[in-house]
Scaffold this motif. Structure first.
Motif, short mmCIF file in Angstrom:
data_model
loop_
_atom_site.label_atom_id
_atom_site.label_comp_id
_atom_site.label_asym_id
_atom_site.label_seq_id
_atom_site.Cartn_x
_atom_site.Cartn_y
_atom_site.Cartn_z
N UNK A 181 44.77 38.92 12.35
CA UNK A 181 46.53 39.43 11.58
C UNK A 181 46.53 39.97 12.17
N UNK A 182 47.89 40.64 11.50
CA UNK A 182 48.44 42.24 11.05
C UNK A 182 47.67 42.93 10.10
N UNK A 183 47.12 43.79 10.68
CA UNK A 183 46.35 45.04 9.61
C UNK A 183 45.22 44.49 9.38
N UNK A 184 44.57 43.43 10.88
CA UNK A 184 43.09 43.16 10.91
C UNK A 184 42.44 44.68 12.26
N UNK A 185 41.62 45.17 11.98
CA UNK A 185 41.56 45.97 12.88
C UNK A 185 39.58 45.41 13.28
N UNK A 208 43.48 39.85 20.89
CA UNK A 208 42.84 41.31 19.96
C UNK A 208 43.83 42.00 18.72
N UNK A 209 43.38 43.18 18.27
CA UNK A 209 43.60 43.19 16.76
C UNK A 209 45.01 43.67 16.33
N UNK A 210 45.40 42.93 15.28
CA UNK A 210 47.11 43.40 14.63
C UNK A 210 47.58 43.18 15.49
N UNK A 211 47.20 41.85 15.52
CA UNK A 211 48.75 40.43 15.96
C UNK A 211 49.79 40.07 15.15
N UNK A 212 50.78 40.42 15.12
CA UNK A 212 52.08 39.78 14.60
C UNK A 212 51.72 38.25 14.95
N UNK A 213 52.26 38.02 14.07
CA UNK A 213 52.54 36.12 13.61
C UNK A 213 53.32 36.07 15.06
N UNK A 214 54.87 36.56 15.09
CA UNK A 214 56.10 36.14 16.13
C UNK A 214 55.20 36.31 17.53
N UNK A 215 54.59 37.30 17.26
CA UNK A 215 54.24 37.09 19.10
C UNK A 215 52.72 36.13 19.43
N UNK A 216 51.75 36.09 18.25
CA UNK A 216 50.99 34.67 18.28
C UNK A 216 51.52 32.93 18.91
N UNK A 217 52.87 33.41 18.33
CA UNK A 217 53.70 31.90 18.18
C UNK A 217 54.46 31.54 19.43
N UNK A 218 54.68 33.24 19.74
CA UNK A 218 55.55 33.55 21.21
C UNK A 218 54.02 32.79 22.58
N UNK A 219 53.15 33.33 22.45
CA UNK A 219 52.06 33.11 23.36
C UNK A 219 51.30 31.62 23.51
N UNK A 232 39.44 37.15 9.47
CA UNK A 232 39.72 37.28 8.68
C UNK A 232 38.98 38.30 7.55
N UNK A 233 38.80 39.54 8.11
CA UNK A 233 37.71 40.49 6.93
C UNK A 233 38.50 41.27 6.26
N UNK A 234 39.17 41.92 6.19
CA UNK A 234 40.20 42.50 5.47
C UNK A 234 41.11 42.18 5.47
N UNK A 235 42.07 41.63 5.92
CA UNK A 235 43.88 41.50 6.33
C UNK A 235 43.48 40.17 6.81
N UNK A 236 44.54 39.17 6.09
CA UNK A 236 45.38 39.44 4.68
C UNK A 236 44.05 39.55 3.56
N UNK A 237 44.68 40.46 2.74
CA UNK A 237 42.99 39.71 1.46
C UNK A 237 43.05 38.60 0.63
N UNK A 238 42.18 38.14 -0.46
CA UNK A 238 41.63 37.26 -0.85
C UNK A 238 42.83 37.17 -1.93
#
Length: 298
Positions: A181-185, A208-219, A232-238
């Motif tokens: 997800x976005x922000x996840x590295x 890979x890392x930090x994938x924007x939702x719109x990009x995920x949808x397009x693919x 999901x390790x750190x992002x989004x938060x709990x």
């Protein structure tokens, strides 16, 4: 140089703090420093020493003999042991020493030797994952500095990419989109998932890392995969994970979604019907075995 408490040494070496204190007093094995407020601490040299001592002691060397060894002699014995030992704990000790010394050549040799002996996936599950879990706790508490953590992560990442490139997908394999997800590295787990999936003959579309939702949808619209995998390790938060999972489920309602990571495992989440939580990496191997390799209609 990093600093460690005696509890840090215990967690990294497996030697109880009480035993370490006895060895300090009886054999002068360690020389703890003190802060201005008189709190005892240890440095990288102390950690390297204790890791070497632990490995030798676990392999039958008496502490009285170890205490008399010079550091070069001790290191030579440790190298000999790790080259012939198949014990996972011994290999984890060896990797920890490589991390402290930032010894890339030795780290690569330890990893390569284990891969040859027990295979890549077993090396990852039985050595790399426990090792990274151990140092991850200490990194979060500040006992290990970011440079050491990045050093290790990048070396493991390189190994994973090479291993993934060596796999061949089958023409009738299922399609998997893998993303963070976005922000996840934190990429190690999702890369290993890519290896396991390709190793079973399936097709991986790796975002890979930090994938924007719109990009995920397009693919997704382009490839129409049967499965989507994320960690999901750190992002989004709990506080936002439940909402994020529900949005994924709704957006990709005709696809099975596999989720894992610190914000998923052990959390009180209500998962939609098309979302499966993976608590251990071995679950993915078992899950993949259950997927029948059928001809694709897409």
């Amino acid at each position: 140089m990093s600093t460690y408490s005696i509890k840090d040494l215990e967690q990294l070496s497996g030697i109880k703090a009480h035993t370490l204190r006895i060895w300090e007093q009886r054999y002068n094995l360690l020389s703890p420093k003190r802060t201005e407020t008189n709190i005892r601490y240890y440095d990288d040299n102390d950690l390297k020493l204790i890791l070497n001592v632990a490995l030798l002691n676990d392999n039958g060397y008496k502490i009285s003999k170890i205490a008399k060894m010079a550091m070069d002699e001790m290191r030579e014995e440790v190298v000999k042991l790790t080259e012939r030992s198949l014990t996972h704990d011994d290999q984890i000790h060896a990797l920890t020493i490589c991390m402290i010394e930032m010894d890339e050549e030795r780290f690569d040799k330890v990893l390569s030797t284990n891969i040859l002996k027990i295979g890549f996936d077993q090396t990852m599950m039985n050595i790399i994952y426990p090792f990274m879990s151990k140092i991850g706790v200490l990194w979060q508490t500040g006992a290990i500095n970011p440079a050491q953590e990045h050093f290790i992560s990048n070396l493991v990442r390189q190994k994973l990419i090479v291993a993934i490139d060596g796999q061949v997908s089958k023409s009738n394999g299922k399609k998997f989109i893998l993303f963070l997800p976005e922000g996840e590295l934190h990429e190690i787990s999702i890369l290993f998932a890519a290896f396991l999936i390709k190793n079973q003959g399936h097709k991986v579309i790796y975002l890979g890392q930090n994938t924007p939702s719109d990009d995920l949808l397009a693919v997704y619209k382009l490839h129409r995969p049967e499965y989507i995998v994320t960690v999901i390790t750190t992002s989004p938060s709990a506080e936002y994970v439940q909402e994020y999972i529900e949005a994924l489920s709704e957006r990709f309602s005709d696809t099975k979604i596999i989720v894992s990571g610190y914000q998923i495992v052990g959390q009180d989440l209500k998962l939609p019907n098309n979302v499966f939580a993976m608590h251990y990496i071995r679950q993915l191997k078992d899950y993949l075995r259950e997927i029948e390799l059928a001809p694709q209609e897409k």
